[in-house]
Structure formats: structure tokens, C-alpha cells
Scaffold this motif. Sequence first.
Motif, PDB file in Angstrom:
ATOM      1  N   GLU A  36       0.850  -1.194   0.000  1.00 35.38           N
ATOM      2  CA  GLU A  36       0.000   0.000   0.000  1.00 35.38           C
ATOM      3  C   GLU A  36       0.886   1.245   0.000  1.00 35.38           C
ATOM      4  O   GLU A  36       1.845   1.354   0.736  1.00 35.38           O
ATOM      5  CB  GLU A  36      -0.899   0.008   1.239  1.00 35.38           C
ATOM      6  CG  GLU A  36      -2.010  -1.034   1.184  1.00 35.38           C
ATOM      7  CD  GLU A  36      -3.135  -0.687   0.204  1.00 35.38           C
ATOM      8  OE1 GLU A  36      -3.393   0.519  -0.004  1.00 35.38           O
ATOM      9  OE2 GLU A  36      -3.742  -1.615  -0.355  1.00 35.38           O
ATOM     10  N   ARG A  37       0.520   2.180  -0.857  1.00 39.81           N
ATOM     11  CA  ARG A  37       1.244   3.436  -0.909  1.00 39.81           C
ATOM     12  C   ARG A  37       0.735   4.329   0.218  1.00 39.81           C
ATOM     13  O   ARG A  37      -0.459   4.384   0.484  1.00 39.81           O
ATOM     14  CB  ARG A  37       0.965   4.115  -2.257  1.00 39.81           C
ATOM     15  CG  ARG A  37       1.938   5.180  -2.630  1.00 39.81           C
ATOM     16  CD  ARG A  37       1.889   5.390  -4.127  1.00 39.81           C
ATOM     17  NE  ARG A  37       0.581   5.859  -4.561  1.00 39.81           N
ATOM     18  CZ  ARG A  37       0.285   7.151  -4.716  1.00 39.81           C
ATOM     19  NH1 ARG A  37       1.164   8.074  -4.494  1.00 39.81           N
ATOM     20  NH2 ARG A  37      -0.913   7.509  -5.124  1.00 39.81           N
ATOM     21  N   LYS A  38       1.644   5.014   0.885  1.00 42.72           N
ATOM     22  CA  LYS A  38       1.240   5.903   1.969  1.00 42.72           C
ATOM     23  C   LYS A  38       0.705   7.202   1.362  1.00 42.72           C
ATOM     24  O   LYS A  38       1.352   7.825   0.530  1.00 42.72           O
ATOM     25  CB  LYS A  38       2.447   6.202   2.858  1.00 42.72           C
ATOM     26  CG  LYS A  38       2.055   6.581   4.266  1.00 42.72           C
ATOM     27  CD  LYS A  38       3.263   6.456   5.196  1.00 42.72           C
ATOM     28  CE  LYS A  38       3.053   7.156   6.520  1.00 42.72           C
ATOM     29  NZ  LYS A  38       1.925   6.674   7.292  1.00 42.72           N
ATOM     30  N   SER A  57      -0.858  11.058   1.766  1.00 43.56           N
ATOM     31  CA  SER A  57      -0.967  12.195   2.679  1.00 43.56           C
ATOM     32  C   SER A  57      -2.405  12.720   2.668  1.00 43.56           C
ATOM     33  O   SER A  57      -3.152  12.529   1.709  1.00 43.56           O
ATOM     34  CB  SER A  57       0.024  13.290   2.296  1.00 43.56           C
ATOM     35  OG  SER A  57      -0.123  13.619   0.956  1.00 43.56           O
ATOM     36  N   THR A  96      -6.001   7.898   4.273  1.00 42.41           N
ATOM     37  CA  THR A  96      -4.836   8.787   4.220  1.00 42.41           C
ATOM     38  C   THR A  96      -4.274   8.939   5.622  1.00 42.41           C
ATOM     39  O   THR A  96      -4.881   8.511   6.604  1.00 42.41           O
ATOM     40  CB  THR A  96      -5.219  10.180   3.686  1.00 42.41           C
ATOM     41  OG1 THR A  96      -6.190  10.756   4.564  1.00 42.41           O
ATOM     42  CG2 THR A  96      -5.772  10.102   2.277  1.00 42.41           C
ATOM     43  N   ASP A  97      -3.140   9.585   5.689  1.00 43.54           N
ATOM     44  CA  ASP A  97      -2.442   9.791   6.951  1.00 43.54           C
ATOM     45  C   ASP A  97      -3.083  10.958   7.709  1.00 43.54           C
ATOM     46  O   ASP A  97      -2.739  12.107   7.500  1.00 43.54           O
ATOM     47  CB  ASP A  97      -0.966  10.074   6.626  1.00 43.54           C
ATOM     48  CG  ASP A  97      -0.093  10.023   7.867  1.00 43.54           C
ATOM     49  OD1 ASP A  97      -0.581   9.553   8.908  1.00 43.54           O
ATOM     50  OD2 ASP A  97       1.057  10.459   7.780  1.00 43.54           O
TER      51      ASP A  97
END
Length: 134
Positions: free
Chosen positions: A9-11, A13, A122-123
Amino acid sequence: MAAQAQAKERKLSAPSLSSETKAYWDAAGEGKLLVRKCTACGEAHHYPRTICPFCFSDKTTWITASGKGTIYSYSVMRRAPVPYVLAYVTLAEGPSMMTNIVDCDFDKIRIGQDVTVVFKPTDGGPPVPMFTPV
Ligand SMILES: [Zn+2]
């Protein structure tokens, strides 16, 4: 699922919020994709704006999109730390949105392919709408 890199999984923002887009992100948090539609000229647009980009009317309103669309164009970003697919998806409601194609074999993506919305966390912010082949 194919290559290992694609399973990672891509982090993401958190998106930046404004008064113009707050309802959009609130709905995303509930798993709903909203589109802004103009009641003066009947055109839907994306990204959401208060003033219609087609006729400059301020008579715009939210509609809940079906989440269905087709891939208009795409490119596979293979050099990113976690490869991903940047794409334009044309929604069933008319507007196109810049997004990512996810949860699929990148080599099998085709222009014109039917896709459906999925929301990715998202973060620290609301989830963002992305698309996966039907
Ligand atoms: Zn309009």
C-alpha cells in the motif's frame, strides 16, 4: 494480484480541505463520492467549485455520484518508491477526475476500461477516492 510491489500500500498524505470542498471530504469519509452539478446549465464538474466553470452560475449543488466511470488516460509511475497508476477517469455523471487506479494488475489496465470507486485511507485525513477495474 501480481507483482509484490503492487500489493504494497502506498502511503497517502491527507488532502487539504477548504470550505468549498468540506462536504466532499465529509462524504468521502462515509464512502460516498460527491460531484458538483450546476442547476443553471445542467453540467456536472470536478474538482468541486461553488461557481460553475461552464456558465459561471453560482447555482451549483451536490449530487451523489454512482462511483462508476471509465479510464480516459493513465500512466504507470514505476519509478515511485511504491509504483502507482495516475489516471483520468471519466465519471458516469460526465466530469473527469484525476485519480489513481488501484488494486489491480497494472499491466492489464486499458483505456476505456470500466472502473468503480474505492476509498483509500490517508495519513490523518479523510479517505481519498480512487478507482479499480470492475
Ligand atoms: Zn453552469
